[in-house]
Design a protein around this motif. Sequence first.
Motif, mmCIF file in Angstrom:
data_model
loop_
_atom_site.group_PDB
_atom_site.id
_atom_site.type_symbol
_atom_site.label_atom_id
_atom_site.label_comp_id
_atom_site.label_asym_id
_atom_site.label_seq_id
_atom_site.Cartn_x
_atom_site.Cartn_y
_atom_site.Cartn_z
ATOM 1 N N ASN A 109 0.796 -1.232 0.000
ATOM 2 C CA ASN A 109 0.000 0.000 0.000
ATOM 3 C C ASN A 109 0.830 1.284 0.000
ATOM 4 O O ASN A 109 0.268 2.379 0.063
ATOM 5 C CB ASN A 109 -0.951 0.018 1.198
ATOM 6 N N ASP A 110 2.168 1.174 -0.075
ATOM 7 C CA ASP A 110 2.990 2.394 -0.050
ATOM 8 C C ASP A 110 2.994 3.072 -1.414
ATOM 9 O O ASP A 110 2.753 2.444 -2.452
ATOM 10 C CB ASP A 110 4.420 2.064 0.379
ATOM 11 N N ASP A 111 3.302 4.380 -1.416
ATOM 12 C CA ASP A 111 3.246 5.184 -2.637
ATOM 13 C C ASP A 111 4.163 4.659 -3.732
ATOM 14 O O ASP A 111 3.848 4.771 -4.921
ATOM 15 C CB ASP A 111 3.630 6.636 -2.334
ATOM 16 N N SER A 112 5.308 4.097 -3.362
ATOM 17 C CA SER A 112 6.286 3.668 -4.362
ATOM 18 C C SER A 112 5.885 2.382 -5.059
ATOM 19 O O SER A 112 6.350 2.106 -6.155
ATOM 20 C CB SER A 112 7.661 3.481 -3.714
ATOM 21 N N GLU A 162 -2.636 6.087 -15.543
ATOM 22 C CA GLU A 162 -2.047 4.816 -15.960
ATOM 23 C C GLU A 162 -0.663 4.597 -15.372
ATOM 24 O O GLU A 162 -0.193 3.461 -15.303
ATOM 25 C CB GLU A 162 -1.980 4.744 -17.488
ATOM 26 N N LEU A 163 0.016 5.659 -14.967
ATOM 27 C CA LEU A 163 1.353 5.522 -14.404
ATOM 28 C C LEU A 163 1.301 5.099 -12.939
ATOM 29 O O LEU A 163 2.060 4.224 -12.502
ATOM 30 C CB LEU A 163 2.111 6.843 -14.523
ATOM 31 N N ALA A 164 0.411 5.706 -12.174
ATOM 32 C CA ALA A 164 0.329 5.412 -10.742
ATOM 33 C C ALA A 164 -1.125 5.258 -10.323
ATOM 34 O O ALA A 164 -1.664 6.059 -9.559
ATOM 35 C CB ALA A 164 1.008 6.510 -9.938
ATOM 36 N N PRO A 165 -1.809 4.218 -10.802
ATOM 37 C CA PRO A 165 -3.220 4.041 -10.442
ATOM 38 C C PRO A 165 -3.385 3.691 -8.972
ATOM 39 O O PRO A 165 -2.479 3.146 -8.332
ATOM 40 C CB PRO A 165 -3.656 2.876 -11.338
ATOM 41 N N THR A 166 -4.544 4.000 -8.450
ATOM 42 C CA THR A 166 -4.906 3.652 -7.079
ATOM 43 C C THR A 166 -6.052 2.637 -7.134
ATOM 44 O O THR A 166 -6.667 2.431 -8.190
ATOM 45 C CB THR A 166 -5.363 4.892 -6.299
ATOM 46 N N PRO A 167 -6.382 2.017 -6.017
ATOM 47 C CA PRO A 167 -7.524 1.090 -6.022
ATOM 48 C C PRO A 167 -8.812 1.728 -6.520
ATOM 49 O O PRO A 167 -9.649 1.047 -7.124
ATOM 50 C CB PRO A 167 -7.618 0.672 -4.547
ATOM 51 N N ASP A 199 0.280 -3.299 4.274
ATOM 52 C CA ASP A 199 1.675 -2.914 4.428
ATOM 53 C C ASP A 199 2.552 -3.926 3.692
ATOM 54 O O ASP A 199 2.291 -5.131 3.717
ATOM 55 C CB ASP A 199 2.040 -2.892 5.913
ATOM 56 N N ALA A 200 3.590 -3.419 3.024
ATOM 57 C CA ALA A 200 4.443 -4.297 2.215
ATOM 58 C C ALA A 200 4.987 -5.466 3.018
ATOM 59 O O ALA A 200 5.163 -6.576 2.491
ATOM 60 C CB ALA A 200 5.585 -3.490 1.611
ATOM 61 N N SER A 201 5.249 -5.244 4.302
ATOM 62 C CA SER A 201 5.795 -6.308 5.136
ATOM 63 C C SER A 201 4.800 -7.440 5.365
ATOM 64 O O SER A 201 5.193 -8.549 5.773
ATOM 65 C CB SER A 201 6.231 -5.734 6.494
ATOM 66 N N GLN A 202 3.511 -7.190 5.103
ATOM 67 C CA GLN A 202 2.472 -8.189 5.330
ATOM 68 C C GLN A 202 2.153 -9.012 4.080
ATOM 69 O O GLN A 202 1.409 -9.995 4.161
ATOM 70 C CB GLN A 202 1.196 -7.515 5.834
ATOM 71 N N THR A 203 2.699 -8.624 2.935
ATOM 72 C CA THR A 203 2.401 -9.376 1.706
ATOM 73 C C THR A 203 2.914 -10.818 1.766
ATOM 74 O O THR A 203 2.214 -11.726 1.293
ATOM 75 C CB THR A 203 2.943 -8.649 0.462
#
Length: 298
Positions: A144-147, A170-175, A191-195
């Motif tokens: 879910n982080d911006d990057s 198209e470059l940075a779509p959101t849900p 959170d990326a750590s939870q993937t």
Amino acid sequence: MRASRFTAALAAVTIAATGLTACSNESGSDTNANGADGENVTVRIGTTDADQQAWSVFSDLAAEEGITLDIVQFSDYPPVNEALAQGELDLNKFQHILYLAKYNASSGNDLKVVGSTEIYPLALFWKDHDSLDGIDGEEVAIPNDDSNQGRAINVLVQAGLVTLKDGADELAPTPADIDTDASKVSVVPVDASQTPSAYKEGRPAIINNSWLDRAGIEPTEAIFQDDPGSAQGEPYINVFASRAEDIDNPTYVRLAELWHDPKVTEAVQQDSRGTAVKVERPANELNDILERLEQNEK
């Protein structure tokens, strides 16, 4: 003994605690600019992965050309660009172009790209599956982080699993940009750590490289990954960055070239477990990409 000096993680803590001070002329850009004339110079580089083998190989190659690397380890991303902007560092190498663009746009600073390094494909994993077969209707965990969130959604777009609404970024779509009725899967930002946890629970998940290694997941287990050579991949090219006035510094330019030496490339592949894709693009093209991304952020 290697010519480089690897600064312990404590250095990053010390910098954060005491504030940043400008480099003296002995290590600043004025002295380093003379490196092309054969003088032995020191270049101070900030990174978040100084323990990787590629840095050791790179340092030895630089030493052969009279360039001593003072490599400063940081424990987190945000302070690294700020240290460069304030003159505490000469270069940094830890980020892709999009991250740099977001920093410039939010800080008002003007860091630039000296050279490219690699791009790391972002991949979709699904425990006990080796293809996309049967994935329709599943919930996919994405960082879910911006990057990474926009890129993760685009991985699913490229896989034919998600459709974006008309007019979506198209470059940075959101849900919110996802046409749920036209898509085959839904997304759950975490959170990326939870993937990796979602993956181990049996849910499809998009996991970036740093978390794959920590979770003991093999990159070869991916069922789909994005195309690093596509236009959508350009924002995620990793780079050497400098202050704007230093982008033509011959010592810095030479270091960016040395990173593509076959010995460094081999070490990068070992560090990344074969996932890194070398990118050699002219600095002017990379800075054009940076400028476009900065405009999107403003």
